[in-house]
Design an enzyme around this catalytic site. Structure first.
Site: not given
Ligand code: PGA
Length: 259
Positions: A66, A135, A137, A142
């Site tokens: 992304d 959350d 995702h 999302e």
């Molecule tokens: P993080 O993020 O590895 O910084 O905890 C994970 C994500 O948002 O997929």
């Protein structure tokens, strides 16, 4: 079901994942990697560096999950910059063979289709590294994202922007839009490697692996994949009901089975 491996530390998780990725690259020098950003995959990239010493990586290809929309690609927190700094440079990959979705507003209407075409032209992703948001995702899909979704623009949730504010001076600097591989894109990868660390991820992990398959918890898409490996530390495993079974399975896993 996804194979769940509970390890003692982030470093152990990184070593396990890096062993598999290095094995793949040695076996197939033109391996296509799906690259995640954020804090979670860092131990994997760190552990991978020494394992690739002396290995020809000139043909390895990579596709990031992304990118933020509208953030200057030269901004240190654009995923183009992050991938260049944390993956391409330390691993010695060919920058021309590693792509990140194009988050420039100009042409954004076809950036998703362009990205899908590039993944397809590369023969698809062999191994997709994934983190998971608090959350639920994966990528920036999302809650509510379709399991059939392909690379497209999404609006980030307040929760994700708060979680990612640590990378910026202020939450208002965190972009509101992103372009992300879809759940359908992710599910096409041949092997999914989802990692999660810390108690803050325990709920998302339990719901992703053991909860109902639902668009409200995008990480639950891993239950639909024929080859998904989930590597978690003790804290992130804290809410798994079948933790005992996963430990026993891992302890008695035959060597010939591979990851
Ligand atoms: P993080 O993020 O590895 O910084 O905890 C994970 C994500 O948002 O997929």
């Amino acid at each position: 079901m996804a194979e769940v491996i509970i390890v003692g530390s982030r470093e152990d998780a990184g070593a396990l994942a890096a062993d598999e990725i290095a094995r793949l690259i040695r076996a197939r020098p033109d391996t296509v990697l799906g690259l995640a950003t954020g804090s979670t995959p860092l131990p994997v990239y760190r552990a991978l560096r020494p394992r690739l010493a002396g290995v020809d990586v000139s043909r390895v290809r990579g596709f990031a999950l992304d990118e933020y929309v509208g953030l200057d690609p030269e901004h240190p927190q654009s995923y183009r910059s992050v991938i260049a700094r944390e993956v391409v440079a330390p691993l010695g990959l060919d920058p021309a063979r590693v792509r990140v979705p194009n988050g420039a507003p100009d042409g954004i209407e076809h950036a998703g289709a362009d990205y899908e075409a590039a993944i397809e032209a590369a023969g698809g992703v062999d191994l997709q590294i994934l983190g998971i948001g608090t959350d639920g995702h994966i990528g920036f899909n999302e809650p509510g994202s379709s399991f059939a979704s392909l690379t497209r623009v999404k609006t980030l949730t307040r929760q994700t922007r708060e979680d990612n504010a640590r990378f910026f001076d202020d939450i208002d600097d965190v972009p509101r839009h992103c372009i992300t591989q879809g759940l359908g894109t992710i599910l096409r990868a041949r092997h999914l490697l989802l990692l999660a660390f810390g108690a803050g991820k325990a709920d998302a992990i339990a719901r992703a692996v053991e909860g109902p398959v639902t668009a409200m918890l995008p990480g639950s898409a891993v239950q639909l994949h024929p080859h998904a490996t989930v590597i978690v530390d003790e804290a992130a495993a804290g809410r798994l009901r079948l933790a005992g079974y996963y430990r026993e399975t891992w302890q008695h896993k035959p060597d010939w089975q591979g990851l």
